[in-house]
Design a protein around this motif. Structure first.
Motif, PDB file in Angstrom:
ATOM      1  N   ASP A 136       0.810  -1.221   0.000  1.00 31.17           N
ATOM      2  CA  ASP A 136       0.000   0.000   0.000  1.00 31.17           C
ATOM      3  C   ASP A 136       0.840   1.266   0.000  1.00 31.17           C
ATOM      4  OD1 ASP A 136      -2.021  -1.795   0.130  1.00 31.17           O
ATOM      5  OD2 ASP A 136      -2.496  -1.475   2.255  1.00 31.17           O
ATOM      6  N   ARG A 137       2.006   1.218   0.674  1.00 30.91           N
ATOM      7  CA  ARG A 137       2.820   2.434   0.790  1.00 30.91           C
ATOM      8  C   ARG A 137       4.089   2.379  -0.044  1.00 30.91           C
ATOM      9  NH1 ARG A 137       0.726   5.132   5.225  1.00 30.91           N
ATOM     10  NH2 ARG A 137       1.869   6.903   4.370  1.00 30.91           N
ATOM     11  N   SER A 138       4.266   1.301  -0.795  1.00 34.20           N
ATOM     12  CA  SER A 138       5.436   1.156  -1.702  1.00 34.20           C
ATOM     13  C   SER A 138       6.759   1.407  -0.976  1.00 34.20           C
ATOM     14  CB  SER A 138       5.295   2.119  -2.890  1.00 34.20           C
ATOM     15  OG  SER A 138       4.124   1.848  -3.606  1.00 34.20           O
ATOM     16  N   PHE A 139       6.882   0.911   0.234  1.00 39.04           N
ATOM     17  CA  PHE A 139       8.118   1.078   1.003  1.00 39.04           C
ATOM     18  C   PHE A 139       9.192   0.152   0.427  1.00 39.04           C
ATOM     19  CE2 PHE A 139      10.768  -0.132   4.737  1.00 39.04           C
ATOM     20  CZ  PHE A 139      11.288   1.116   5.011  1.00 39.04           C
ATOM     21  N   ARG A 140      10.319   0.712  -0.004  1.00 40.45           N
ATOM     22  CA  ARG A 140      11.392  -0.077  -0.618  1.00 40.45           C
ATOM     23  C   ARG A 140      12.546  -0.354   0.335  1.00 40.45           C
ATOM     24  NH1 ARG A 140       7.936  -1.600  -4.067  1.00 40.45           N
ATOM     25  NH2 ARG A 140       7.331  -0.084  -5.669  1.00 40.45           N
ATOM     26  N   GLY A 141      12.445   0.119   1.560  1.00 43.79           N
ATOM     27  CA  GLY A 141      13.546  -0.043   2.505  1.00 43.79           C
ATOM     28  C   GLY A 141      13.638  -1.461   3.058  1.00 43.79           C
ATOM     29  N   TYR A 142      14.587  -1.644   3.950  1.00 42.52           N
ATOM     30  CA  TYR A 142      14.878  -2.951   4.553  1.00 42.52           C
ATOM     31  C   TYR A 142      13.837  -3.264   5.634  1.00 42.52           C
ATOM     32  CZ  TYR A 142      17.721  -6.337   7.226  1.00 42.52           C
ATOM     33  OH  TYR A 142      18.192  -7.428   7.896  1.00 42.52           O
ATOM     34  N   ILE A 143      13.347  -4.491   5.658  1.00 44.28           N
ATOM     35  CA  ILE A 143      12.424  -4.932   6.721  1.00 44.28           C
ATOM     36  C   ILE A 143      12.936  -6.238   7.314  1.00 44.28           C
ATOM     37  CG2 ILE A 143      10.098  -5.688   7.302  1.00 44.28           C
ATOM     38  CD1 ILE A 143       8.988  -3.964   5.123  1.00 44.28           C
ATOM     39  N   HIS A 144      13.109  -6.236   8.626  1.00 45.55           N
ATOM     40  CA  HIS A 144      13.511  -7.447   9.369  1.00 45.55           C
ATOM     41  C   HIS A 144      12.406  -7.725  10.388  1.00 45.55           C
ATOM     42  CE1 HIS A 144      16.858  -9.562  11.954  1.00 45.55           C
ATOM     43  NE2 HIS A 144      15.714 -10.218  11.989  1.00 45.55           N
ATOM     44  N   LEU A 145      11.742  -8.868  10.234  1.00 45.26           N
ATOM     45  CA  LEU A 145      10.676  -9.247  11.175  1.00 45.26           C
ATOM     46  C   LEU A 145      11.164 -10.347  12.099  1.00 45.26           C
ATOM     47  CD1 LEU A 145       7.194  -9.501   9.440  1.00 45.26           C
ATOM     48  CD2 LEU A 145       8.126  -7.646  10.795  1.00 45.26           C
ATOM     49  N   LYS A 146      10.832 -10.211  13.364  1.00 42.99           N
ATOM     50  CA  LYS A 146      11.080 -11.287  14.323  1.00 42.99           C
ATOM     51  C   LYS A 146       9.863 -12.209  14.293  1.00 42.99           C
ATOM     52  CE  LYS A 146      14.147 -11.216  16.796  1.00 42.99           C
ATOM     53  NZ  LYS A 146      15.484 -11.792  16.622  1.00 42.99           N
ATOM     54  N   ALA A 147      10.038 -13.398  13.732  1.00 40.99           N
ATOM     55  CA  ALA A 147       8.904 -14.306  13.554  1.00 40.99           C
ATOM     56  C   ALA A 147       8.545 -15.002  14.861  1.00 40.99           C
ATOM     57  CB  ALA A 147       9.240 -15.341  12.484  1.00 40.99           C
ATOM     58  N   ILE A 148       7.273 -15.356  14.982  1.00 43.98           N
ATOM     59  CA  ILE A 148       6.775 -16.079  16.156  1.00 43.98           C
ATOM     60  C   ILE A 148       6.816 -17.568  15.823  1.00 43.98           C
ATOM     61  CG2 ILE A 148       4.903 -16.280  17.830  1.00 43.98           C
ATOM     62  CD1 ILE A 148       6.066 -13.452  17.587  1.00 43.98           C
ATOM     63  N   PRO A 149       7.615 -18.374  16.538  1.00 47.28           N
ATOM     64  CA  PRO A 149       7.823 -19.769  16.127  1.00 47.28           C
ATOM     65  C   PRO A 149       6.568 -20.629  16.114  1.00 47.28           C
ATOM     66  CG  PRO A 149       8.863 -19.307  18.267  1.00 47.28           C
ATOM     67  CD  PRO A 149       8.415 -18.003  17.713  1.00 47.28           C
ATOM     68  N   ASP A 150       5.600 -20.339  17.007  1.00 48.10           N
ATOM     69  CA  ASP A 150       4.394 -21.181  17.054  1.00 48.10           C
ATOM     70  C   ASP A 150       3.331 -20.752  16.047  1.00 48.10           C
ATOM     71  OD1 ASP A 150       5.585 -22.488  19.128  1.00 48.10           O
ATOM     72  OD2 ASP A 150       4.653 -21.258  20.672  1.00 48.10           O
ATOM     73  N   ALA A 151       3.606 -19.737  15.271  1.00 49.35           N
ATOM     74  CA  ALA A 151       2.595 -19.222  14.348  1.00 49.35           C
ATOM     75  C   ALA A 151       2.368 -20.188  13.195  1.00 49.35           C
ATOM     76  CB  ALA A 151       3.029 -17.865  13.808  1.00 49.35           C
ATOM     77  N   SER A 152       1.244 -20.000  12.522  1.00 48.90           N
ATOM     78  CA  SER A 152       0.890 -20.859  11.390  1.00 48.90           C
ATOM     79  C   SER A 152       1.947 -20.776  10.296  1.00 48.90           C
ATOM     80  CB  SER A 152      -0.465 -20.395  10.845  1.00 48.90           C
ATOM     81  OG  SER A 152      -0.609 -20.749   9.505  1.00 48.90           O
ATOM     82  N   PRO A 153       2.282 -21.924   9.653  1.00 47.53           N
ATOM     83  CA  PRO A 153       3.236 -21.889   8.540  1.00 47.53           C
ATOM     84  C   PRO A 153       2.819 -20.946   7.418  1.00 47.53           C
ATOM     85  CG  PRO A 153       2.870 -24.138   9.268  1.00 47.53           C
ATOM     86  CD  PRO A 153       1.893 -23.299  10.009  1.00 47.53           C
ATOM     87  N   ASP A 154       1.490 -20.804   7.212  1.00 49.25           N
ATOM     88  CA  ASP A 154       1.015 -19.891   6.157  1.00 49.25           C
ATOM     89  C   ASP A 154       1.405 -18.445   6.467  1.00 49.25           C
ATOM     90  OD1 ASP A 154      -0.056 -22.009   4.828  1.00 49.25           O
ATOM     91  OD2 ASP A 154      -2.087 -21.720   5.628  1.00 49.25           O
ATOM     92  N   LEU A 155       1.360 -18.069   7.749  1.00 49.68           N
ATOM     93  CA  LEU A 155       1.745 -16.704   8.120  1.00 49.68           C
ATOM     94  C   LEU A 155       3.253 -16.499   7.951  1.00 49.68           C
ATOM     95  CD1 LEU A 155      -0.477 -16.230  11.302  1.00 49.68           C
ATOM     96  CD2 LEU A 155      -0.677 -14.990   9.139  1.00 49.68           C
ATOM     97  N   LEU A 156       4.045 -17.527   8.306  1.00 51.14           N
ATOM     98  CA  LEU A 156       5.500 -17.426   8.104  1.00 51.14           C
ATOM     99  C   LEU A 156       5.812 -17.308   6.614  1.00 51.14           C
ATOM    100  CD1 LEU A 156       6.832 -20.137  10.610  1.00 51.14           C
ATOM    101  CD2 LEU A 156       6.825 -17.659  10.917  1.00 51.14           C
ATOM    102  N   ALA A 157       5.053 -18.070   5.802  1.00 57.43           N
ATOM    103  CA  ALA A 157       5.282 -18.016   4.359  1.00 57.43           C
ATOM    104  C   ALA A 157       4.947 -16.644   3.801  1.00 57.43           C
ATOM    105  CB  ALA A 157       4.435 -19.092   3.672  1.00 57.43           C
ATOM    106  N   GLU A 158       3.877 -16.036   4.297  1.00 53.77           N
ATOM    107  CA  GLU A 158       3.511 -14.702   3.808  1.00 53.77           C
ATOM    108  C   GLU A 158       4.513 -13.648   4.286  1.00 53.77           C
ATOM    109  OE1 GLU A 158      -0.380 -13.372   4.880  1.00 53.77           O
ATOM    110  OE2 GLU A 158      -0.248 -11.585   3.598  1.00 53.77           O
ATOM    111  N   ALA A 159       5.012 -13.814   5.522  1.00 50.85           N
ATOM    112  CA  ALA A 159       5.982 -12.849   6.066  1.00 50.85           C
ATOM    113  C   ALA A 159       7.225 -12.777   5.188  1.00 50.85           C
ATOM    114  CB  ALA A 159       6.354 -13.235   7.491  1.00 50.85           C
ATOM    115  N   GLY A 160       7.667 -13.942   4.703  1.00 54.46           N
ATOM    116  CA  GLY A 160       8.885 -13.965   3.891  1.00 54.46           C
ATOM    117  C   GLY A 160       8.764 -13.246   2.564  1.00 54.46           C
ATOM    118  N   LEU A 161       7.509 -13.064   2.088  1.00 51.57           N
ATOM    119  CA  LEU A 161       7.304 -12.385   0.805  1.00 51.57           C
ATOM    120  C   LEU A 161       7.567 -10.882   0.907  1.00 51.57           C
ATOM    121  CD1 LEU A 161       4.020 -14.157  -0.362  1.00 51.57           C
ATOM    122  CD2 LEU A 161       6.373 -14.667  -1.058  1.00 51.57           C
TER     123      LEU A 161
END
Length: 410
Positions: A136-161
């Motif tokens: 939505d905001r076309s942010f091109r900068g660096y993003i580092h997310l701290k993932a939650i290990p117990d979260a759904s694999p689908d959410l981890l897969a979307e986070a990586g995109l």
């Protein structure tokens, strides 16, 4: 009492400073607000990180919230801690990131969070921040997310995109330590999430049936952090765990964070912090594994207590314990053997290998390469230098160890 935006930023950026996987720790606090000068190291939420090619980037480093349903003994944000609590909404983090970037304060975002409601709900909120910034905001900068290990694999897969890097903290070096200090967390679940991320990264390297590459997935890889000195794990245990993480999940980095007593600390934790030098030695050992061809097991195999020597660096300690292979001929030795000589690094070895095709290397040539002659002399031979009995001296270590210091009476 409702807190102002600035107060919440101060609380959540301060809470994020304990994560060492993205930090500019070691800097003194100073600013130009009350004294002449320009600049400040006190701006809430801004830290600096280094890219693989040596560039320094400024990141907005915050937690989405420091509320947490877990009660991990080593965490300042655990449920039973008495710290001030605050929370940002997804829209507020997006606005903050865009405004800081527009003012040229930052080039990226490092976002973590305490666990609220559930792992899936928290991860969904983190992913929503990254999705809104990218799409939505076309942010091109660096993003580092701290993932939650117990979260759904689908959410981890979307986070990586949407992110450049994902990280999951293993927290403690051993499963025993994790069970002792964070019984609500599951070591198997953490490693399963790492495995899922690794497979997704591998899948993006293969072309699809149409010949196109799939969308990128966390191109900066994944990293983790473990706490040193809070439990009884030895350096051998820590390095063994790192070896497994690097080889099984192909992590980019393992960060070591020396435990330090935190405000409102749990009584289950030790009262004293380990020496910071221990953290430094672990990073040196980690460097030997990643760039010098050492295996973690051989770095500590001659240490009966499983701890790295704090007086000298791990490479020198290994060389002192394996004197039978020294001295080596600087003009004949292989690259692998030269990398094991104290005082020689990958760059100086590369220059030596190139130079010796054209001339015979003498001691003066090493000095011109700015190699420490004091450190390297006992371990090499050149046409104009032989260590004779120097390598066999029983007190050889004392030539490199720091001089003794008088203890303070106060």
């Amino acid at each position: 009492m409702k807190r102002t935006f600035s107060e919440r930023l101060a609380i959540l950026s301060d809470a994020a400073k304990y994560d060492a996987s993205c930090a500019s720790s070691g800097s003194d606090r100073r600013g130009s607000t009350r004294q002449p000068g320009l600049g400040s190291t006190e701006r809430s939420g801004i830290c600096h990180s280094w890219t693989p090619d040596g560039r320094c980037v400024s990141l907005l480093k915050i937690l989405m919230t420091n509320f947490c349903v877990y009660d991990c003994a080593y965490c300042i944000n655990r449920a039973s801690s008495g710290v001030e609590r605050a929370r940002f909404s997804v829209e507020e983090i997006v606005w903050l990131t865009m405004e800081f970037c527009r003012r040229n304060y930052i080039e990226g975002l490092f976002l973590s969070s305490g666990i609220i409601r559930s792992s899936d709900y928290t991860m969904e909120e983190l992913v929503r921040v990254a999705r809104v910034l990218r799409l939505d905001r076309s942010f091109r900068g660096y993003i580092h997310l701290k993932a939650i290990p117990d979260a759904s694999p689908d959410l981890l897969a979307e986070a990586g995109l949407y992110t450049d890097r994902l990280s999951i903290n293993v927290e403690m070096p051993t499963e025993t330590g994790l069970n002792q200090y964070a019984p609500e967390k599951d070591a198997a679940g953490i490693r399963s999430a790492m495995e899922h991320i690794r497979k997704k990264m591998d899948a993006t390297k293969e072309k699809t049936l149409t010949g196109r590459r799939p969308p990128r997935f966390a191109p900066g890889g994944q990293s983790t952090q473990m706490i040193v000195g809070a439990d009884a794990a030895t350096d051998q245990d820590i390095l063994s765990s790192s070896s497994s993480l690097y080889s099984d999940y192909r992590l980019k980095r393992v960060y070591y964070s020396a435990f330090s007593p935190i405000p409102h600390a749990s009584q289950a934790l030790p009262a004293r912090r380990p020496p910071l030098l221990r953290e430094h030695r672990l990073y040196q050992a980690d460097w030997l594994f990643r760039f010098y061809g050492f295996q973690f097991q051989e770095i500590t195999e001659s240490r009966p207590d499983g701890m790295l020597d704090l007086e000298v660096d791990p490479k020198l300690s290994w060389a002192l314990d394996n004197r039978a292979i020294f001295p080596v001929d600087i003009n004949q030795a292989s690259r692998e053997l030269l990398l094991r000589v104290p005082g020689l690094g990958p760059r100086s070895v590369k220059v030596l290998l190139t130079t010796r095709r054209h001339k015979t290397i003498r001691l003066d040539d090493l000095e011109r390469l700015r190699v420490s002659l004091r450190k390297i002399r006992p371990f090499i031979t050149t046409p104009d230098w032989r260590p004779v009995k120097l390598i066999d001296r029983l007190d050889l270590k004392s030539l490199f160890a720091p001089p003794p210091q008088q203890l303070s009476l106060l």
